[in-house]
Scaffold this motif. Sequence first.
Motif, PDB file in Angstrom:
ATOM      1  N   THR A  24       5.720   0.265  64.460  1.00  0.00           N
ATOM      2  CA  THR A  24       6.614   1.123  63.671  1.00  0.00           C
ATOM      3  C   THR A  24       7.791   1.624  64.501  1.00  0.00           C
ATOM      4  N   ASN A  28      11.503   1.085  63.099  1.00  0.00           N
ATOM      5  CA  ASN A  28      12.408   2.223  62.941  1.00  0.00           C
ATOM      6  C   ASN A  28      13.672   2.050  63.790  1.00  0.00           C
ATOM      7  N   ARG A  44      11.756   5.824  53.220  1.00  0.00           N
ATOM      8  CA  ARG A  44      10.429   5.333  53.594  1.00  0.00           C
ATOM      9  C   ARG A  44       9.321   6.185  52.982  1.00  0.00           C
ATOM     10  N   LEU A 226       7.631  -0.946  56.895  1.00  0.00           N
ATOM     11  CA  LEU A 226       7.331   0.456  57.184  1.00  0.00           C
ATOM     12  C   LEU A 226       6.598   1.118  56.025  1.00  0.00           C
ATOM     13  N   GLY A 230       3.166   0.280  57.562  1.00  0.00           N
ATOM     14  CA  GLY A 230       3.154   1.449  58.430  1.00  0.00           C
ATOM     15  C   GLY A 230       2.696   2.725  57.758  1.00  0.00           C
TER      16      GLY A 230
END
Length: 305
Positions: A24, A28, A44, A226, A230
Amino acid sequence: MAKSSNSVLVILAFFAIYVIWGSTYLLNKIAVLELEPFMLASCRFTTAGLCIFLLAKIMGIPLTITKKQLLNTIIAGILFLSFGNGVVVWALRYVDSGFAALEISSQPLIILLLMRVLQGKKIQPMSVIGVIFGIIGIYLLVSQKQVIAQEDSIIGMVMIFFCMLSWAYGSLFVAKADLPTNYFVNTGYQMFTAGLILALMSIGFGEKWSSPMVWSGEVQISMVLLVIFGSILAFTSFNYLLKAVSPEKVATSTYVNPIVALLLGWYFLDEQITLQSIMAAVILLTGVYFINTKKTLAIFERFKR
């Protein structure tokens, strides 16, 4: 047959909390180089929260919570996600993804010290050794000339430290707070409300919003990963492992995540891994090992990113 099936699930779940959570930072970093940080984090978590609500409805899980629980999920969402994660995304503009992961791996140290300061909890001898190792490791990490020389890197490092304080205080807060009993629902409310607050933060800081249709392919893929992996899959895997295996085994993600982040940042973004970074990682993670008593793990690991 059932035992074999459970073994496969455990292996897949460990892969999720090892590799997906470790990745992640890279995802990011890729996205924040193109998008505004608070807008990115808002998209997100709002999307992930809505997806969780949809999945809960499909599975027949009631979403009804009390006003007190709603307030507490908003507070937890701010501490963990709006500030605790959103500002880390902002800081990734100024520090490498692997560096950020290593600094954040000292989170148990911060929780331990806050427990001492706010709750008067005695620090055990093994944990004292861990604190000493942790301080040395952090010093080696942040004192590197290559890091300090990067533009605004000190600001990034300081803001990540405040994020860790926010996350640590949030961990102590939720340990006593009245929250939804279903962890899936609890997570959904935290993510959705945190996403809305991040949107307000983004507007307040004058960030320019853009449509996902104009994002580059890399950023679009990063955002999908994500949200799905994630924010939803890894967290579900984490909670499954807490019931399937011992907390000590789940805690190994504390040591693996920063290594995964370092290697991915080096491979995909050409981030430099120095000898001092390696030494800092070994000393810092050794400190985290000493600090990770069962009691601290129960608080820290339950609310990890």
